[in-house]
Enzyme design. Structure first.
Site, short mmCIF file in Angstrom:
data_model
loop_
_atom_site.label_atom_id
_atom_site.label_comp_id
_atom_site.label_asym_id
_atom_site.label_seq_id
_atom_site.Cartn_x
_atom_site.Cartn_y
_atom_site.Cartn_z
N HIS A 341 1.01 -1.19 -0.15
CA HIS A 341 -0.12 0.10 -0.04
C HIS A 341 0.91 1.41 -0.11
CE1 HIS A 341 0.64 1.12 4.32
NE2 HIS A 341 0.68 -0.15 4.65
N CYS A 359 3.60 -4.62 6.51
CA CYS A 359 3.04 -4.30 5.18
C CYS A 359 4.32 -3.91 4.23
CB CYS A 359 2.19 -3.35 5.06
SG CYS A 359 0.51 -3.92 5.56
#
Length: 424
Positions: A341, A359
Site C-alpha cells: 500500500h 506491510c
C-alpha cells in the site's frame, strides 16, 4: 503485522463476495467471504457421491449383462451418485439416465471410464433408471438399474469457491475452495474426486489440503501459461461425509489468466523488482515490517484490491500496534493483515530501513502505478525477513515447492501432475 488469526467462515455461498474488510498490517479478525461461481441458472455442476455399490468379486462376463451401481432397487442414494458398472473391470463408455418422468439426464464419463458423472445433481426423493454400456476384458457389456435418491439432508457443510466467472486473474491464481467445518482427513479423497479443474491449453496440476481441512488449493507445477482458460467444477451437493453432514451445493466458474506479472522484494536491498512477460519494467524502493512486526517471507498472491480504505488495528493486544489510518491503493497479501500500500509517511525510509507493521510500504506515486498494473492472482515473493509465511495465511499455494505441494493431496498425483479427469 500481528498474530495470524485467520478463521474459517460460513457465508452465504451464492453471493458474489462482499469485500473482505481491511484491517491492514495488524491482526485481522475479519473472516473472508466465500466467493465465486455457481450456482448459476442451469445446468448446475453435478457430481456424484462415491460409488458404493460396485461389486469386488468376479470380472464381467464375456459380453451380455452386468450389474449396475447404484444397484437395481437401491433406495436412499445421495443426489451426488455416479453411475458405474457393478463389476470392477468394466469401463463405462455410455450411460442413459432418465428420471421417473422420462426426462433424460446429461452427463459424461470420467476419463478413466470408472463411472459416469451427471451434469447436475440428481433431484432429491426421485426414481431414476440407468442403462449402461461398457467394455470389459471380453468385450462389450450392458446393464440396467432403477434406484431412488434420498430426501434432502438437514445437516450440510458450508463451502466456497474463490473464482469469478469471466474474470481475468494473475498467473499465480490458485483455485481455492473452502469448507466450514473443515473436511475430515478420511473424507478428503472422496471430496477431492469431485473437484474438477480443466485448463486450456492443458496444464497438469494437483490439489493440496491445509492441515485442518478448511481449504484446498489447486495449482500447476509452474505458474499458469498467460491466456489460459480455467474451467472449474466443485461438485459437492449430496456428498456424504463421515461426520453425518453432506455437501451443500455445487459450484462452477470459468475464468481467464492474463499476462505474466511478478513482483519480487528483497529485504537485503529494500527494493521491489517488477517484471512483466519476463522483462523487468520497474524497480521500487520499499519499507517492510520492522523487527517487532516483520513481513512474511514467501510467495504470496494479491487477493484483493482497494483503491481507498481504512486500516483499523485497535483490537491488537499490543497498544503500540493500535491505530486507525486512511490507506490508498491497498492490495491484500495475507489474512493476517499484510498488504502492499501507499505509505507517504515512510517515504524517507523506503529503500533504507523497515518501519512498517508488516506491510510493503511504497510511495504514493509507486503505489498508484502498481495498483493500475496488478491483477488478483499476481505473485509477490518476499525474501530475507525474520518471519516465514504461515501455511493458510492467505492463498499460500506457492509457498511450497511442487514436491512439498503434492504431498498435501488426498489422492495419488502422477509425476508432473494430473490432467483433467472429466470433460466439463
Amino acid at each position: 503485522m500481528g498474530r495470524f488469526a485467520r478463521a474459517g467462515a460460513m457465508v452465504c455461498a451464492l453471493a458474489v463476495t462482499a469485500s473482505v474488510a481491511l484491517t491492514g498490517c495488524g491482526p485481522d479478525p475479519q473472516k473472508p467471504a466465500f466467493v465465486g461461481g455457481g450456482p448459476s441458472g442451469a445446468p448446475e455442476t453435478g457430481v456424484a457421491a462415491p460409488v458404493g455399490d460396485r461389486a469386488s468379486g468376479a470380472p464381467a462376463p464375456n459380453g451380455g449383462t452386468v450389474p449396475v451401481s447404484p444397484a437395481d432397487g437401491a433406495t436412499n442414494r445421495p443426489v451426488s451418485t455416479e453411475i458405474a458398472a457393478g463389476t470392477p473391470d468394466v469401463k463405462i463408455t455410455d450411460v442413459t439416465l432418465t428420471a421417473a418422468d422420462g426426462k433424460p439426464v446429461a452427463g459424461a464419463a470420467r476419463t478413466d471410464g470408472s463411472s459416469w458423472v451427471p451434469a447436475a445433481p440428481l433431484k432429491y426423493g426421485t426414481r431414476y433408471t440407468a442403462t449402461i454400456t461398457g467394455t470389459g476384458a471380453a468385450g462389450q457389456v450392458t446393464g440396467t438399474s432403477t434406484f431412488t435418491t434420498m430426501k434432502k439432508p438437514k445437516s450440510v457443510i458450508g463451502s466456497g469457491l474463490y473464482l469469478f466467472d469471466d474474470k481475468t486473474y494473475g498467473v499465480a491464481m490458485p483455485v481455492v475452495t473452502e469448507f466450514s467445518p473443515g473436511i475430515p482427513k478420511k473424507d478428503r479423497a472422496a471430496v477431492q474426486k469431485r473437484m474438477f479443474v480443466q485448463t486450456d491449453p492443458p496444464q497438469p496440476g494437483a490439489w493440496h489440503w491445509v492441515a485442518n481441512g478448511t481449504q484446498a488449493y489447486y495449482r500447476g507445477a509452474e505458474y499458469w501459461t498467460p491466456g489460459t482458460k480455467l474451467t472449474v467444477r466443485i461438485a459437492l451437493e449430496g456428498i456424504p461425509l463421515s461426520n453425518g453432514k453432506y455437501g451443500n451445493i455445487d459450484r462452477r466458474a470459468s475464468a481467464k489468466i492474463g499476462r505474466a506479472f511478478e513482483m519480487k522484494v528483497e529485504n537485503a536491498t529494500k527494493q521491489m523488482t517488477v517484471s512483466e512477460n519476463g522483462q523487468v519494467v520497474k524497480t521500487l524502493p520499499v519499507s517492510l515490517g520492522k523487527k517487532s512486526t516483520p513481513s512474511s517471507s514467501g510467495t504470496m498472491v494479491v487477493m484483493e484490491k482497494k483503491e481507498a480504505t481504512v486500516f483499523d488495528t485497535r483490537d491488537d493486544p499490543d497498544p503500540a500496534n493500535r491505530y486507525v489510518t486512511d490507506i490508498d491503493f491497498a492490495q491484500r497479501l495475507t489474512w493476517g493483515g499484510e498488504y502492499i500500500h501507499a505509505a507517504p509517511w515512510s517515504v524517507q525510509h523506503q529503500g533504507r530501513r523497515n518501519v512498517s507493521h508488516g506491510c510493503v510500504n511504497v510511495s504514493m506515486d509507486n503505489a498508484r502505478w502498481l495498483f493500475a498494473k496488478t491483477l488478483v492472482g499476481d505473485p509477490i515473493t518476499i525474501t530475507g525477513t525474520e518471519r516465514k509465511l504461515a501455511a493458510g495465511n492467505g492463498w499460500t499455494a506457492w509457498s511450497l515447492s511442487w514436491a512439498e505441494f503434492v504431498k498435501g493431496s488426498a489422492l495419488p498425483v502422477p509425476d508432473g501432475g494430473e490432467g483433467a479427469t472429466l470433460a466439463l
